[in-house]
Design a protein around this motif. Structure first.
Motif, PDB file in Angstrom:
ATOM      1  N   THR A  62      80.679 -79.314  15.170  1.00  0.00           N
ATOM      2  CA  THR A  62      80.412 -78.074  14.988  1.00  0.00           C
ATOM      3  C   THR A  62      81.722 -77.379  15.401  1.00  0.00           C
ATOM      4  O   THR A  62      81.880 -76.215  14.698  1.00  0.00           O
ATOM      5  CB  THR A  62      79.176 -77.722  16.003  1.00  0.00           C
ATOM      6  N   ASP A  98      79.027 -71.018  11.042  1.00  0.00           N
ATOM      7  CA  ASP A  98      78.397 -69.952  11.303  1.00  0.00           C
ATOM      8  C   ASP A  98      79.391 -68.741  11.385  1.00  0.00           C
ATOM      9  O   ASP A  98      79.085 -67.448  11.133  1.00  0.00           O
ATOM     10  CB  ASP A  98      77.558 -69.987  12.461  1.00  0.00           C
ATOM     11  N   ASN A 123      75.980 -77.861  10.388  1.00  0.00           N
ATOM     12  CA  ASN A 123      75.132 -77.325  11.373  1.00  0.00           C
ATOM     13  C   ASN A 123      75.087 -75.777  11.341  1.00  0.00           C
ATOM     14  O   ASN A 123      75.160 -75.142  12.158  1.00  0.00           O
ATOM     15  CB  ASN A 123      75.687 -77.751  12.916  1.00  0.00           C
ATOM     16  N   ILE A 124      74.816 -75.142  10.433  1.00  0.00           N
ATOM     17  CA  ILE A 124      74.835 -73.849  10.207  1.00  0.00           C
ATOM     18  C   ILE A 124      73.305 -73.199  10.133  1.00  0.00           C
ATOM     19  O   ILE A 124      72.335 -74.077   9.816  1.00  0.00           O
ATOM     20  CB  ILE A 124      75.373 -73.255   8.692  1.00  0.00           C
ATOM     21  N   ASN A 125      73.134 -72.122  10.461  1.00  0.00           N
ATOM     22  CA  ASN A 125      71.932 -71.251  10.581  1.00  0.00           C
ATOM     23  C   ASN A 125      72.025 -70.402   9.196  1.00  0.00           C
ATOM     24  O   ASN A 125      72.836 -70.434   8.380  1.00  0.00           O
ATOM     25  CB  ASN A 125      71.730 -70.509  11.814  1.00  0.00           C
ATOM     26  N   ALA A 129      74.567 -69.841   6.343  1.00  0.00           N
ATOM     27  CA  ALA A 129      74.038 -69.963   4.928  1.00  0.00           C
ATOM     28  C   ALA A 129      74.557 -68.891   3.804  1.00  0.00           C
ATOM     29  O   ALA A 129      74.586 -69.185   2.604  1.00  0.00           O
ATOM     30  CB  ALA A 129      72.409 -69.884   4.845  1.00  0.00           C
ATOM     31  N   LEU A 148      75.302 -80.550   3.150  1.00  0.00           N
ATOM     32  CA  LEU A 148      74.659 -79.561   4.033  1.00  0.00           C
ATOM     33  C   LEU A 148      74.021 -80.026   4.902  1.00  0.00           C
ATOM     34  O   LEU A 148      73.291 -81.086   4.832  1.00  0.00           O
ATOM     35  CB  LEU A 148      73.628 -78.638   3.123  1.00  0.00           C
ATOM     36  N   ALA A 150      71.837 -78.591   8.180  1.00  0.00           N
ATOM     37  CA  ALA A 150      70.911 -77.552   8.258  1.00  0.00           C
ATOM     38  C   ALA A 150      69.502 -77.593   8.610  1.00  0.00           C
ATOM     39  O   ALA A 150      68.962 -78.517   8.137  1.00  0.00           O
ATOM     40  CB  ALA A 150      71.109 -76.266   7.437  1.00  0.00           C
ATOM     41  N   VAL A 154      67.035 -72.883   6.372  1.00  0.00           N
ATOM     42  CA  VAL A 154      68.312 -72.891   5.690  1.00  0.00           C
ATOM     43  C   VAL A 154      68.159 -73.699   4.576  1.00  0.00           C
ATOM     44  O   VAL A 154      68.834 -73.100   3.375  1.00  0.00           O
ATOM     45  CB  VAL A 154      69.379 -73.305   6.601  1.00  0.00           C
TER      46      VAL A 154
END
Length: 573
Positions: A62, A98, A123-125, A129, A148, A150, A154
């Motif tokens: 991350t 992010d 590992n996006i929120n 997104a 992706l 997530a 998401v």
């Protein structure tokens, strides 16, 4: 204008001129450095590889930001910046976090020219997104690949935007967090869509994603499906229906069911007839769910040209009943297309030191490479990992302790073995089976105790005991035996060697394969430094080639041309 102001302005102009001249001089100096002498094409390739192999320095993925590396490269020197900006492939991989700003994404889009784009959101929120959504919206016809990682909310927000890119995508990998997820209602399904040009698809831990009947990409070669819970019957039916639809083109298949329990209707109401996969090269079948692995082994029918099939059962899927079922499925599925020559039984390399896990490798052809390393070709790997509070009955003579079938017919799956390598202590029942293999020529094994399964099987042969019927032929082709003492400071190594030689001689005397003898008998890891003359004489009575005790060798006679050894040991570790 005062004279002072005029003088100050003239000085500013001179400073600007000198600064510009200094920049030119620095660029000329930098151009003389070795790295600046590299062709621009090679320098661009180095930049590209630096993004793919970023030094993590023990940081989590991350916190590794490829876009920062890309910007840093373009600010080192004028030449580097020029090369970077003129290398569209350097910008065609867009990594979204992010913290990634839309301005950077726009820069990457512009610098990538008309190159196909690969987008990764790790590992996006919902904030990250938005960045992924921006790229998917602005370049739907250039999106070649998407990865992706997530949470499900998401993924659900991005699914419609992925669908808009479906005419261009060739690579798609969607992974939900495996351990930290909001509890999902298994009846609440998310609907996937068709992607005509798709070649690689991975769906990991998205247990509610339902693949519709319209999903029929014509050139899919790799499919990965990982379920962390037991999927609903509808999801299961759709997944295997999709597998049938793309079976003719698929080369790599990864199926994993990680739930330790299954719903009552898990395998009900869908077609369970075998799926012929004529192009399949590699298959990974993994399950903790009881009953799943035997079904998978029976369903998936690879061609005889397959490269590797990996079958792993863990926990609930590693019970005695489970691997009995796996054995039957292996025999039914592979006996008509596959006759492995090489067998290796060991503790899995990746298993913990105190693990009771067992790995069985059946390979089409024995070589130095697959004996001394983990490399295999045309192989079936079966790994059984019992739960932490249980163990496989590896030393129980009355049970079937390993996921390979015993000989019970002329088409026995393991009936043409030439070489076996045993790194675990097998019970006598398996040595009985090995003694009847007509092609078995070479045995490497770890001698872990004074009365192991090999000696017990030989004793039974000498005493006319054991389940032997028909033509009484024992180890008819055996010419190389390679015992390895894996324990330190043992006191029974010489006694073991004498017993082995005596029992082999007596067994061959009772066998219809008269005249059998060894061209190589080599003991490794011996605690005793040397052998006494009497023991050497006993050992030489069954050897017609080379006898070796650690570093000592006796040439019992010069081997003739017919005694050529297929596999000579090079490394005992």
């Amino acid at each position: 204008m005062s004279s002072a102001s005029k003088l100050q302005q003239d000085l500013d102009c001179e400073i600007a001129r000198l600064e510009q001249a200094l920049i030119v001089l620095k660029r000329r100096r930098n151009a003389l450095s070795p790295v600046s002498q590299l062709p621009s094409e090679l320098l661009s390739k180095i930049f590209y590889l630096s993004l793919r192999f970023i030094q993590a320095d023990r940081r989590s993925r991350t916190k590794i930001l490829p876009e920062d590396t890309r910007l840093s490269i373009s600010h080192v020197a004028h030449h580097w910046r020029t090369v970077a900006l003129e290398s569209p492939e350097l910008w065609s991989e867009i990594h979204v976090r992010d913290t990634t700003k839309v301005e950077y994404l726009a820069l990457a889009r512009n610098n990538s020219k008309m190159q196909p784009l690969y987008v990764e959101g790790y590992n996006i929120n919902l904030t990250g997104a938005a960045g992924v959504r921006y790229v998917l919206q602005t370049e739907p016809h250039r999106i070649n690949g998407v990865t992706l990682h997530a949470p499900i909310e998401v993924m659900r927000s991005l699914l419609p935007y992925l669908k808009r890119c479906c005419e261009a995508i060739e690579f798609l990998y969607l992974e939900l967090p495996r351990r930290v997820q909001t509890p999902l209602d298994s009846t609440d399904h998310d609907i996937f869509f068709n992607i005509p040009k798709l070649r690689n698809l991975g769906i990991c831990y998205w247990d509610t994603l339902l693949i519709p009947t319209s999903f029929q990409p014509s050139s899919l070669v790799k499919l990965e499906l990982y379920f962390t819970r037991s999927p609903s019957a509808q999801v299961t039916r759709s997944a295997f229906a999709a597998l049938r639809a793309i079976a003719s083109t698929l080369k790599n298949l990864f199926l994993s069911f990680l739930s330790r329990s299954s719903s009552p209707d898990f395998w009900n109401n869908f077609d369970r007839s075998p799926i012929d996969m004529p192009s399949l090269e590699v298959a990974f079948l993994v399950a903790r769910t009881p009953g799943v692995l035997p079904e998978l082994v029976s369903l998936i029918r690879p061609p005889s040209s397959f490269s590797e099939v990996y079958i792993a059962g863990e926990g609930s899927a590693a019970t005695p009943d489970e691997y009995h079922a796996i054995v039957s499925a292996l025999q039914r599925t592979y006996s008509s297309i596959y006759s492995p020559n090489f067998l290796r039984v060991r503790r899995p390399v990746q298993a913990a030191a105190d693990s009771n896990a067992i790995e069985v490798i059946a390979d089409l052809k024995p070589t130095h490479k697959n004996i001394q390393t983990n490399s295999t070709t045309n192989s079936i790997r079966t790994v059984i990992i019992p739960s932490s509070n249980s163990s496989l009955p590896i030393s129980s003579p009355g049970s079937h302790p390993l996921p390979i079938p015993f000989p019970n017919s002329s088409d026995w799956l393991f009936g043409s073995q030439r070489v076996i390598v045993l790194e675990v202590d097998l019970p006598v029942a398996f040595w009985r089976a090995f003694s009847r293999i007509p092609t078995l020529s070479t045995i490497y094994y770890c001698a872990k105790r004074a009365e192991d399964g090999f000696l017990q099987a030989l004793e039974e042969i000498v005493a006319n005991e054991g389940p032997f019927k028909g033509d009484e032929t024992y180890f008819p082709s055996l010419h190389t035996v390679y015992p390895i003492f894996s324990e330190e400071d043992i006191a029974w190594d010489i006694e073991y060697a004498r017993s082995l030689a005596i029992l082999l001689g007596k067994a061959w005397a009772k066998s219809s394969a008269s005249g059998s003898s060894l061209t190589l008998l080599q003991f490794v890891g011996c605690s005793s430094e040397s052998l006494d003359k009497e023991t050497v004489c006993i050992l030489r009575s069954v050897v017609r080639g080379v006898l070796a005790w650690n570093d000592q060798e006796w040439n019992c006679r010069e081997p003739s041309e017919g005694d050529a050894i297929d596999i000579a040991p090079e490394d005992t570790t």
